[in-house]
Motif scaffolding. Structure first.
Motif, PDB file in Angstrom:
ATOM      1  N   GLU A  36       1.785   6.376  -6.846  1.00 23.58           N
ATOM      2  CA  GLU A  36       0.700   7.250  -7.312  1.00 23.58           C
ATOM      3  C   GLU A  36       1.091   8.714  -7.193  1.00 23.58           C
ATOM      4  N   VAL A  37       1.711   9.057  -6.046  1.00 27.36           N
ATOM      5  CA  VAL A  37       2.143  10.446  -5.862  1.00 27.36           C
ATOM      6  C   VAL A  37       3.212  10.803  -6.884  1.00 27.36           C
ATOM      7  N   PHE A  59       8.360  10.679   1.385  1.00 28.76           N
ATOM      8  CA  PHE A  59       7.238  11.309   0.686  1.00 28.76           C
ATOM      9  C   PHE A  59       7.406  12.833   0.646  1.00 28.76           C
ATOM     10  N   ARG A  74      -2.704  11.886   0.046  1.00 29.78           N
ATOM     11  CA  ARG A  74      -1.948  10.665   0.255  1.00 29.78           C
ATOM     12  C   ARG A  74      -1.191  10.693   1.584  1.00 29.78           C
ATOM     13  N   SER A  79       7.680  15.334  -2.486  1.00 32.52           N
ATOM     14  CA  SER A  79       6.731  16.440  -2.605  1.00 32.52           C
ATOM     15  C   SER A  79       7.458  17.773  -2.747  1.00 32.52           C
ATOM     16  N   LYS A 128       2.389   1.639  -3.407  1.00 31.41           N
ATOM     17  CA  LYS A 128       1.370   2.123  -4.340  1.00 31.41           C
ATOM     18  C   LYS A 128       1.126   3.608  -4.130  1.00 31.41           C
ATOM     19  N   ALA A 129       1.075   4.015  -2.859  1.00 30.18           N
ATOM     20  CA  ALA A 129       0.848   5.435  -2.575  1.00 30.18           C
ATOM     21  C   ALA A 129       1.999   6.283  -3.108  1.00 30.18           C
ATOM     22  N   GLN A 138      -3.567   9.668   4.257  1.00 32.59           N
ATOM     23  CA  GLN A 138      -3.850   8.230   4.183  1.00 32.59           C
ATOM     24  C   GLN A 138      -2.680   7.417   4.717  1.00 32.59           C
ATOM     25  N   LEU A 139      -1.447   7.759   4.312  1.00 33.01           N
ATOM     26  CA  LEU A 139      -0.276   7.014   4.764  1.00 33.01           C
ATOM     27  C   LEU A 139      -0.067   7.155   6.266  1.00 33.01           C
ATOM     28  N   THR A 183      -2.800  16.264  -4.204  1.00 35.73           N
ATOM     29  CA  THR A 183      -2.270  14.898  -4.144  1.00 35.73           C
ATOM     30  C   THR A 183      -1.431  14.681  -2.904  1.00 35.73           C
ATOM     31  N   GLU A 226       0.832  -1.206   0.000  1.00 42.82           N
ATOM     32  CA  GLU A 226       0.000   0.000   0.000  1.00 42.82           C
ATOM     33  C   GLU A 226       0.871   1.262   0.000  1.00 42.82           C
ATOM     34  N   GLU A 227       1.959   1.217   0.793  1.00 48.69           N
ATOM     35  CA  GLU A 227       2.840   2.382   0.835  1.00 48.69           C
ATOM     36  C   GLU A 227       3.520   2.596  -0.502  1.00 48.69           C
TER      37      GLU A 227
END
Length: 979
Positions: free
Chosen positions: A575-576, A717, A596, A721, A571-572, A599-600, A592, A568-569
């Motif tokens: 996606e980002v 992340f 995310r 970003s 994928k996140a 969610q994370l 975005t 999941e991480e």
């Protein structure tokens, strides 16, 4: 008792066991596994169908909007081109100039077939057409026509679509001029050119897009034949709904499923082209649109059938492994019971069933040896058999408990301990497991509540002073006949308190290591027999299996959970990464990032603060999940760098956790967060190199730290970003600089054009008065005065030439230089240039010659501009050649004229050959250059040649002269389009 030597024929028939148990196990496995597969597969197909259907509808809608945007852009481009002709301010005496502008529009816009001009009173002044004769000064009155009235009222007017000769669709576009007394420009536009736009719109493999007007008539379609037949699509269901009046359309939803002209179902969507009130439809055959969904359903069904088949096979295999030995035992027992003592049971399962079969076989052997008259021995063996059956029954019960609760340890151990204590004739007992070096009591039988109360507070002693401790240390069974009489037993007080005299402790061994112990206790001194010890050891093996199963299941669950979270991480992050790399829009990037991140981090809210270096403060940039009141309050607050933990995190380049906001000293952001119900926060700085962009803040309504893995993931992340935010900001700055450069360039061109006009007017007056003075109009002049005036006149003409060059360049850059295309003779152009420059060549002692191929065809182009080009090139050759010759040659081949100007001058270096065609560039750009000039002649010549569709280039070697080659089409593109 029957004689063991009796004939087999005299024995009673043996009943074959029934196979109900076999069928029951197969059916059980098939129902459990197959039912789960069918249920999950059916739900997956149902939800997948709904989600894919919604996704297809959204995709079709987006394609329709994109198609509408393309067609709207097409119409806007035509309107813009027509509108360009309304900006020029012409007087009624220069209608020819307006006609030239209209001809140029017809050349540039193939879709415009006719264009005309109505004056301020609605009278037609000019009409230029591809399909009819041009008309000038007809004075036809259109003052009450909609094209004049509506254009004056709304600036731009679009007529309904009409079909010429019931074939080609047309629309009339009328645009009013920008001045107060200007008229209206009216253009007829052929809409079949939309075919280029509509045919490039791809909708899957067999899908297509088409456009209808407000009446449902087809305007554009990939099949141009349908358009030219004036096809009416108003009968199609999707078209009828889209074109319905607003009250009727409001009561019905836009159809997702429609039909094509052949009646085949299609997935459809539409969008309105607002300026002209058209509608664009995007249709895809339903079979193609739903093909992936049907294929997915088929794959899911196939997997379900495969899983069901595997379940049946697994049930068949397991049931056979369990039932066949039992059937063999039943059949063997029946034979033995019938007196067939020669029969042996052959079971090779490696478990208790095989042991039971061996016992049956040994019993049969013993019976054979002592069958005659040894009833006592038979009774003993019968008792042993009964006990063995009880043991196997108990074992089977334990196995059932293990099979019913494979992942729940405590119930299994409790049942196992109770059975072992019953079969071993022990009043009490307990089972403990070795957890990280400490013994933990997991089950008890017959023990007092006081024992469990003490065991829950302190771990039982694992040393050699207890039976359990010895069993764990030695890794083998420990049997203490009397705890009070054993000199090494140190827990005599516990023995007396809990009634423990005879104790049997069996270690639970797994891979040679003790993982627990099972202890059976008798309150009186009564040693355990060898059979009881063996039985307890058997149950210990079963306990090990149960513990191992649970541990394996727990490890599998843990690893599965960790793996799912990691996936999941990833994928996140993926996606980002895709989102921030596919767009440079800062708003999209921030949406975005916060979505995310929340969610994370499993947070209740997320906010992004930007850092202002000038004021050293943080300002709210974007937020998700925060109450509107809190968001408004934070957004209105300027948070100083020293008033928040964000400053510390940003300068340390490390995340900062706040497990309890209430523990912090009062600060503005902390107070607002606590008031809104948030209790903890994670601050991740958005930094890159030495620059601080801001901070990412996750808010939770509960206290406590964030997981270390979550903090590390959000740090990665945040770095990603920060890069995306920096890219978006740089892109926005580049766009702004580009707009500023475009504005400056436009102002420069406008300034040059205006100044050239302003300078040329007084300069023409000076030259005129000089000419009058030289002609003696103001009296006779002396020789010295005449000489001075002649120099003034020569320099003025030179300056006028420079101003004309600047004006031409400004017109070219502004796109206002129009070619007056007509027939011309290359021979005449070359000869006129030779005549004009011959005196210059003769003054420098140069030979100026022309070599023109015979029978050259007449060309189509702007003769005056081409003469200007050749004068620039020949004049430069004479200017830069000090000795030798200049030769002009002209030939024609493959539809092109080639005019070459060769000189014997100093030549041009290779690195300068491309630069000399740029504005204000010369080979010698020094302040002490010997040759004059502005550096505009070749730049203007290049632009004029390119307007004719030709090219100009130079071939030169330093020290060996230069050759300029001009390639011109005999019939220019402009001439073809105007014709």
């Amino acid at each position: 008792m029957q004689n063991s030597d009796a004939p087999a024929a005299l024995l009673p028939p043996v009943r074959r066991p029934r196979s109900r148990l076999f069928r029951k196990y197969i059916l059980l496995f098939a129902v459990l596994v197959g039912g789960a597969l069918l249920a999950s597969g059916g739900l997956e197909i149902w939800f997948s169908y709904g989600e894919n259907k919604a996704a297809l509808a959204q995709l079709q809608r987006e394609k329709a909007i994109a198609a509408a945007a393309r067609i709207e852009q097409f119409m806007d481009e035509i309107t813009r081109q027509i509108g360009w002709t309304t900006r020029a301010q012409w007087s009624s005496s220069v209608v020819d100039q307006r006609r030239i502008e209209y001809l140029q529009l017809l050349r540039q816009a193939p879709a415009v077939t006719e264009i005309g001009h109505l004056d301020a009173g609605g009278l037609e002044e000019l009409r230029v057409s591809r399909l009819a004769m041009d008309a000038t000064g007809t004075r036809t009155d259109f003052s009450s026509d909609p094209r004049f009235v509506a254009a004056k009222a709304h600036k731009t007017w679009y007529s309904p679509v009409y079909f010429r000769k019931e074939s080609e669709p047309y629309i009339t576009v009328a645009i009013a001029g920008t001045g107060r007394d200007t008229g209206v420009t009216v253009a007829e536009v052929n809409l079949k050119f939309i075919w280029d736009v509509i045919s490039r719109i791809k909708v899957g493999q067999a899908g297509y897009a088409y456009v209808v007007d407000a009446r449902g008539l087809l305007i554009a379609h990939p099949d141009i034949g349908l358009v030219l037949r004036k096809t009416d699509f108003a009968g199609l269901s999707q078209v009828a709904v889209a074109l319905a009046p607003p009250p009727a359309a409001a009561d019905r939803e836009e159809p997702l499923i429609g039909a094509d002209p052949a009646g085949r179902p299609v997935l459809t969507a539409n969008a309105v082209i607002k300026p002209v009130d058209w509608t664009v439809f995007v249709d895809m055959p339903l079979s193609e649109a739903y093909k992936p969904l049907y294929e997915s359903a088929q794959r899911t069904a196939a997997l379900m059938l495969l899983g069901l088949a595997l379940a049946v096979l697994a049930g068949l295999f397991l049931a056979r492994r369990m039932v066949v030995p039992i059937q063999a035992l039943q059949e063997g027992a029946a034979r033995l019971g019938a007196g067939d003592l020669h029969r042996r049971i052959d079971i090779r399962t490696g478990d208790e069933l095989e042991s039971l079969a061996h016992q049956f076989n040994r019993m049969a052997e013993d019976l054979q040896e002592s069958y005659a008259g040894l009833e006592r021995k038979v009774e003993e063996r019968t008792q042993e058999l009964r006990e063995s059956l009880e043991q196997q029954t108990a074992t089977a019960e334990v196995l059932k408990v293990i099979s019913r609760s494979p992942f729940e340890l405590d119930p299994v151990l409790q049942n196992l301990l109770k059975t072992a204590a019953t079969l071993a004739d022990a009043e009490k007992g307990w089972i403990g497991t070795n957890d990280n070096g400490e013994l933990r009591v997991r089950a008890g039988h017959g023990m007092s509540a006081e024992f469990f109360a003490v065991a829950s507070r302190q771990v039982p002693n694992g040393g050699r002073g207890t039976a359990a401790g010895r069993a764990l240390i030695d890794g083998r069974t420990c049997h203490i006949v009397d705890t009070l009489g054993d000199p090494d037993y140190t827990r005599r007080d516990s023995s007396i308190r809990y009634g423990m005299r005879s104790v049997l402790a069996v270690p639970l061994m797994r891979e040679g290591k003790p993982i627990g112990v099972i202890a059976l206790i008798r309150p009186e001194v009564r040693p355990f027999t060898g059979r009881e010890i063996e039985l307890t050891e058997t149950f210990a093996d079963q306990a090990v299996i149960a513990i191992a199963n649970v541990r394996l299941f727990d490890e599998l669950q843990t690893r599965t959970t960790e793996l799912a979270r990691s996936v999941e991480e990833l994928k996140a992050l993926g996606e980002v990464g895709r989102a921030v790399s596919s767009t440079l829009d800062l708003r999209t990037v921030l949406d975005t990032v916060v979505a995310r991140a929340m969610q994370l981090g499993e947070a209740d809210g997320c906010s992004v603060f930007r850092y202002k270096r000038r004021t050293r403060e943080f300002l709210l940039w974007h937020a998700v999940g925060l109450p509107p009141s809190l968001e408004a309050e934070v957004r209105a607050t300027s948070i100083s760098e020293g008033e928040t933990v964000m400053g510390k995190a940003a300068h340390a380049h490390e995340p900062v956790q706040i497990a309890d906001l209430a523990a912090l000293p009062p600060m503005p952001l902390r107070n607002m967060s606590l008031a809104a119900g948030y209790r903890s926060a994670l601050i991740v700085p958005l930094v890159r190199a030495d620059r601080i962009f801001g901070a990412l803040v996750l808010h939770r309504r509960r206290t406590g730290d964030f997981a270390l893995g979550t903090v590390n993931l959000l740090s990665t992340f945040a770095s990603q970003s920060s890069l995306a935010i920096q890219n978006a900001r740089l892109f926005r700055e580049i766009e702004e600089k580009g707009r500023q450069i475009e504005i400056a360039s436009a102002h420069k061109s406008q300034f040059l054009a205006n100044m050239s006009h302003e300078l040329r007017t007084p300069l023409n007056a000076i030259l005129g008065y000089t000419e009058l003075m030289l002609d003696g109009l103001y009296g006779e002049l002396g020789d010295k005065s005449r000489s001075v005036l002649e120099r003034v006149q020569a320099n003025g003409k030179h300056l006028l030439g420079l101003i004309n060059d600047v004006l031409d360049l400004a017109k070219i850059e502004a796109g206002q230089l129009a070619l007056a295309v007509g027939d011309y003779s290359v021979k005449a152009v070359v000869q006129s240039v030779i005549d004009a420059t011959e005196s210059l060549a003769r003054a420098k002692g140069l030979a100026l010659t022309a070599d023109i191929a015979p029978a050259l065809p007449d060309g189509a182009g702007d003769e005056r501009r081409l003469t200007q080009v050749l004068l620039n090139v020949v004049g430069n050759a004479i200017k830069f050649t000090d000795a030798g010759s200049v030769t002009v040659t002209a030939t024609a081949d493959a539809g092109f004229f080639t005019i070459a100007v060769a000189d014997t001058g100093p030549g041009i270096p290779v690195e300068e050959q491309a630069r000399i065609f740029e504005e204000f560039q010369q080979v010698d750009n020094s302040s002490t250059r010997k040759k004059g000039g502005s550096g505009l002649g070749l730049a203007i010549s290049k632009r004029i040649v390119e307007l004719h569709g030709g090219t100009i280039r130079v071939q030169s070697t330093p020290g060996h002269g230069s050759t300029f080659l001009v390639h011109l089409p005999i019939q220019t593109v402009t001439a073809k389009e105007v014709a």
